[in-house]
Design a protein around this motif. Sequence first.
Motif, PDB file in Angstrom:
ATOM      1  N   LYS A   1      42.884  44.011  34.480  1.00 18.74           N
ATOM      2  CA  LYS A   1      43.571  44.644  35.609  1.00 18.74           C
ATOM      3  C   LYS A   1      45.066  44.799  35.322  1.00 18.74           C
ATOM      4  N   ALA A   2      45.688  43.785  34.729  1.00 19.32           N
ATOM      5  CA  ALA A   2      47.118  43.851  34.416  1.00 19.32           C
ATOM      6  C   ALA A   2      47.410  44.982  33.438  1.00 19.32           C
TER       7      ALA A   2
ATOM      8  N   LEU B   1      39.860  34.579  33.254  1.00 18.97           N
ATOM      9  CA  LEU B   1      41.054  35.438  33.271  1.00 18.97           C
ATOM     10  C   LEU B   1      40.801  36.830  32.709  1.00 18.97           C
TER      11      LEU B   1
ATOM     12  N   VAL C   1      50.178  38.559  33.413  1.00 19.98           N
ATOM     13  CA  VAL C   1      48.914  38.342  34.111  1.00 19.98           C
ATOM     14  C   VAL C   1      49.126  37.246  35.149  1.00 19.98           C
ATOM     15  N   ASP C   2      48.519  37.402  36.316  1.00 15.22           N
ATOM     16  CA  ASP C   2      48.574  36.353  37.331  1.00 15.22           C
ATOM     17  C   ASP C   2      47.574  35.274  36.925  1.00 15.22           C
ATOM     18  N   ALA C   3      48.054  34.295  36.168  1.00 15.30           N
ATOM     19  CA  ALA C   3      47.177  33.246  35.639  1.00 15.30           C
ATOM     20  C   ALA C   3      47.667  31.885  36.098  1.00 15.30           C
TER      21      ALA C   3
ATOM     22  N   GLN D   1      52.989  34.285  36.955  1.00 10.59           N
ATOM     23  CA  GLN D   1      52.945  35.419  36.032  1.00 10.59           C
ATOM     24  C   GLN D   1      53.108  34.906  34.609  1.00 10.59           C
TER      25      GLN D   1
ATOM     26  N   SER E   1      39.051  39.423  33.670  1.00  6.58           N
ATOM     27  CA  SER E   1      39.212  40.539  34.617  1.00  6.58           C
ATOM     28  C   SER E   1      40.675  40.683  35.038  1.00  6.58           C
ATOM     29  N   LYS E   2      41.413  39.591  35.137  1.00  8.07           N
ATOM     30  CA  LYS E   2      42.831  39.669  35.509  1.00  8.07           C
ATOM     31  C   LYS E   2      43.656  40.324  34.398  1.00  8.07           C
TER      32      LYS E   2
END
Length: 187
Positions: free
Chosen positions: A83-84, A77, A45-47, A51, A79-80
């Motif tokens: 999406k991931a 996070l 995840v782009d957090a 990554q 929604s991210k």
Amino acid sequence: MAEDFELDTNDLERRMDGAMTSLKTEFSSLRTGRASASMLEPVTVDAYGQQTPINQVGTVNVPEPRMVTINVWDKGLVSKVEKAIRESGLGINPQLNGTIIMLPIPELNEERRKELTKVAAQYAEHARVAVRNIRRDGMDQIKKAKADGMSEDDQKFWETEVQDLTDKFIAQVDAALEAKQAEIMQV
């Protein structure tokens, strides 16, 4: 000078073994019809600007055989993470419930099984490429030693050693792929 050249085949073997370990981790993420927390391991995840693995942004649980839940710690996070998972190619449709993401694991149909065997083949090809890159590193060291005055016999000996090691690991990758594809296609 190059007469005392000693290629560190243990280092090459350790690195090739790392490629195999990585492949096994990726294979464990391929589902075979049962829910498993390890299926999310390759998903990042782009957090916070980098990554991050899903298990570092939330708690992953398997409450029942066909359900995985992720309790995301940071609301921002959710929604991210969703999406991931959607973009991961796992073929799972996440359902949101506040900060909890539920992943119902559908039965695998024949078409999806074939797709997963192709994904497994891609993972295996990445492992083969990694092994070949390590082989290339070893061959480059040998060429450098040859330029520094290594005898041709020594060069052939070390090239054979590196190639044998490469062949051994490529065979392991192929065997692991064959086993995983058989597991996926098993109904």
